[in-house]
Design a protein around this motif. Sequence first.
Motif, short mmCIF file in Angstrom:
data_model
loop_
_atom_site.label_atom_id
_atom_site.label_comp_id
_atom_site.label_asym_id
_atom_site.label_seq_id
_atom_site.Cartn_x
_atom_site.Cartn_y
_atom_site.Cartn_z
N PRO A 153 -4.47 -38.63 -15.74
CA PRO A 153 -4.49 -39.43 -14.50
C PRO A 153 -4.51 -38.56 -13.24
O PRO A 153 -3.57 -38.54 -12.46
CB PRO A 153 -3.19 -40.25 -14.60
CG PRO A 153 -2.27 -39.37 -15.39
CD PRO A 153 -3.15 -38.63 -16.36
N LEU A 154 -5.59 -37.84 -13.07
CA LEU A 154 -5.75 -36.97 -11.92
C LEU A 154 -6.65 -37.67 -10.90
O LEU A 154 -7.75 -37.24 -10.60
CB LEU A 154 -6.36 -35.63 -12.36
CG LEU A 154 -6.41 -34.50 -11.35
CD1 LEU A 154 -5.00 -34.09 -10.94
CD2 LEU A 154 -7.14 -33.30 -11.93
N TRP A 155 -6.17 -38.81 -10.40
CA TRP A 155 -6.95 -39.62 -9.45
C TRP A 155 -6.60 -39.17 -8.05
O TRP A 155 -5.79 -39.75 -7.37
CB TRP A 155 -6.64 -41.10 -9.63
CG TRP A 155 -6.92 -41.60 -11.00
CD1 TRP A 155 -6.01 -41.98 -11.93
CD2 TRP A 155 -8.19 -41.76 -11.61
NE1 TRP A 155 -6.64 -42.36 -13.08
CE2 TRP A 155 -7.98 -42.23 -12.92
CE3 TRP A 155 -9.50 -41.52 -11.19
CZ2 TRP A 155 -9.01 -42.49 -13.81
CZ3 TRP A 155 -10.53 -41.79 -12.08
CH2 TRP A 155 -10.28 -42.27 -13.36
N LEU A 156 -7.21 -38.10 -7.61
CA LEU A 156 -6.91 -37.52 -6.31
C LEU A 156 -8.14 -37.40 -5.44
O LEU A 156 -9.25 -37.21 -5.94
CB LEU A 156 -6.39 -36.09 -6.48
CG LEU A 156 -5.00 -35.90 -7.02
CD1 LEU A 156 -4.73 -34.41 -7.20
CD2 LEU A 156 -3.99 -36.48 -6.07
N SER A 157 -7.91 -37.46 -4.17
CA SER A 157 -8.96 -37.11 -3.21
C SER A 157 -8.48 -35.83 -2.51
O SER A 157 -7.28 -35.51 -2.57
CB SER A 157 -9.15 -38.23 -2.19
OG SER A 157 -8.09 -38.23 -1.25
N PRO A 158 -9.36 -35.13 -1.85
CA PRO A 158 -8.93 -33.92 -1.14
C PRO A 158 -7.81 -34.22 -0.12
O PRO A 158 -6.95 -33.38 0.13
CB PRO A 158 -10.19 -33.43 -0.45
CG PRO A 158 -11.29 -33.91 -1.35
CD PRO A 158 -10.81 -35.27 -1.83
N HIS A 159 -7.78 -35.43 0.45
CA HIS A 159 -6.75 -35.79 1.42
C HIS A 159 -5.36 -35.83 0.78
O HIS A 159 -4.36 -35.53 1.42
CB HIS A 159 -7.07 -37.14 2.07
CG HIS A 159 -8.41 -37.16 2.72
ND1 HIS A 159 -8.72 -36.42 3.84
CD2 HIS A 159 -9.54 -37.80 2.36
CE1 HIS A 159 -9.98 -36.62 4.17
NE2 HIS A 159 -10.51 -37.45 3.29
N ASP A 160 -5.30 -36.21 -0.51
CA ASP A 160 -4.02 -36.29 -1.21
C ASP A 160 -3.36 -34.92 -1.34
O ASP A 160 -2.15 -34.84 -1.52
CB ASP A 160 -4.20 -36.87 -2.62
CG ASP A 160 -4.66 -38.32 -2.59
OD1 ASP A 160 -4.33 -39.03 -1.62
OD2 ASP A 160 -5.33 -38.74 -3.55
N HIS B 88 -2.74 -32.83 0.78
CA HIS B 88 -1.92 -32.48 1.93
C HIS B 88 -0.58 -33.22 1.92
O HIS B 88 0.24 -33.03 2.81
CB HIS B 88 -2.69 -32.74 3.22
CG HIS B 88 -3.97 -31.98 3.26
ND1 HIS B 88 -4.01 -30.60 3.39
CD2 HIS B 88 -5.25 -32.37 3.11
CE1 HIS B 88 -5.28 -30.19 3.35
NE2 HIS B 88 -6.04 -31.24 3.18
N GLU B 89 -0.37 -34.06 0.91
CA GLU B 89 0.92 -34.73 0.72
C GLU B 89 1.68 -33.93 -0.33
O GLU B 89 1.25 -33.85 -1.48
CB GLU B 89 0.72 -36.17 0.25
CG GLU B 89 0.07 -37.05 1.29
CD GLU B 89 -0.09 -38.48 0.78
OE1 GLU B 89 0.75 -38.93 -0.02
OE2 GLU B 89 -1.06 -39.12 1.20
N SER C 297 2.23 -31.34 -5.59
CA SER C 297 3.01 -30.66 -6.62
C SER C 297 2.89 -31.36 -7.97
O SER C 297 2.79 -30.71 -9.00
CB SER C 297 4.47 -30.51 -6.20
OG SER C 297 5.08 -31.77 -6.03
N GLU C 298 2.86 -32.70 -7.97
CA GLU C 298 2.68 -33.44 -9.23
C GLU C 298 1.29 -33.15 -9.81
O GLU C 298 1.14 -32.98 -11.02
CB GLU C 298 2.83 -34.94 -8.99
CG GLU C 298 4.25 -35.38 -8.67
CD GLU C 298 4.34 -36.82 -8.20
OE1 GLU C 298 3.29 -37.51 -8.13
OE2 GLU C 298 5.46 -37.27 -7.89
N SER C 299 0.30 -33.11 -8.94
CA SER C 299 -1.08 -32.87 -9.39
C SER C 299 -1.26 -31.46 -9.93
O SER C 299 -1.93 -31.27 -10.94
CB SER C 299 -2.06 -33.11 -8.24
OG SER C 299 -1.96 -34.43 -7.80
N ILE C 300 -0.67 -30.48 -9.27
CA ILE C 300 -0.78 -29.10 -9.74
C ILE C 300 -0.17 -28.98 -11.13
O ILE C 300 -0.75 -28.36 -12.03
CB ILE C 300 -0.08 -28.13 -8.76
CG1 ILE C 300 -0.91 -27.97 -7.50
CG2 ILE C 300 0.20 -26.78 -9.40
CD1 ILE C 300 -2.18 -27.17 -7.68
N LYS C 301 0.99 -29.59 -11.34
CA LYS C 301 1.66 -29.53 -12.65
C LYS C 301 0.79 -30.16 -13.72
O LYS C 301 0.56 -29.58 -14.79
CB LYS C 301 3.01 -30.24 -12.57
CG LYS C 301 3.83 -30.15 -13.84
CD LYS C 301 5.20 -30.81 -13.63
CE LYS C 301 6.10 -30.60 -14.81
NZ LYS C 301 5.90 -31.50 -15.89
#
Length: 185
Positions: free
Chosen positions: A84-91, A93-94, A99-103
């Motif tokens: 579930p890596l549903w990210l945009s580049p804007h995310d 910066h939060e 940190s959750e996405s990097i993990k």
Amino acid sequence: MKLYFIRHGTTGLIEETQKAKDPLSAEGIEQISRLAQRLKPRTEGITSVFSSDLDRAFQTAEILVNEMGFKGEHQVKKELREVPLWLSPHDLHEEQKYSESIKLLEETQTAVLSLVNNLSHKKDDVHILVAHGNLIRATLGALIKMDIESIVRLSISNASLSIVEYDEKEDYYRLVLFNDTSHLE
């Protein structure tokens, strides 16, 4: 060695709402049949076919194996499951999302790279990995040394083919085809 990353065909559902048991739609089956016809002349060079255990990826791999006439066995690998890596580049910066996405990204990359590292790396080997968009973009990013901001900007289409080639002499991976869907035109 070449790695063929294939994203499953379409289910006709919104990606974020797909469930493990969702099968390919009629359009998805047609997409993968076209891809199988494109790859059929290369069947003799294919060493292995792996897929996620989720129905849409498993079904995609089965169609490919059957329609290409691949003589080997299609193997299921949980390492190829959707993430579930549903990210945009804007995310990015939060701080919490980042940190959750990097993990999650690092865990996914570690698991898939372990699978890749255990494959035969002979010059003429071709391994097909049928998986999901987020996993493919995370893995491509790891193989060709991309940062997370670049990875989340990648888009992987249904029934697309991306090819990564390993250069044994130089000991690195090179992206030679990305998100190609020319077989659908």
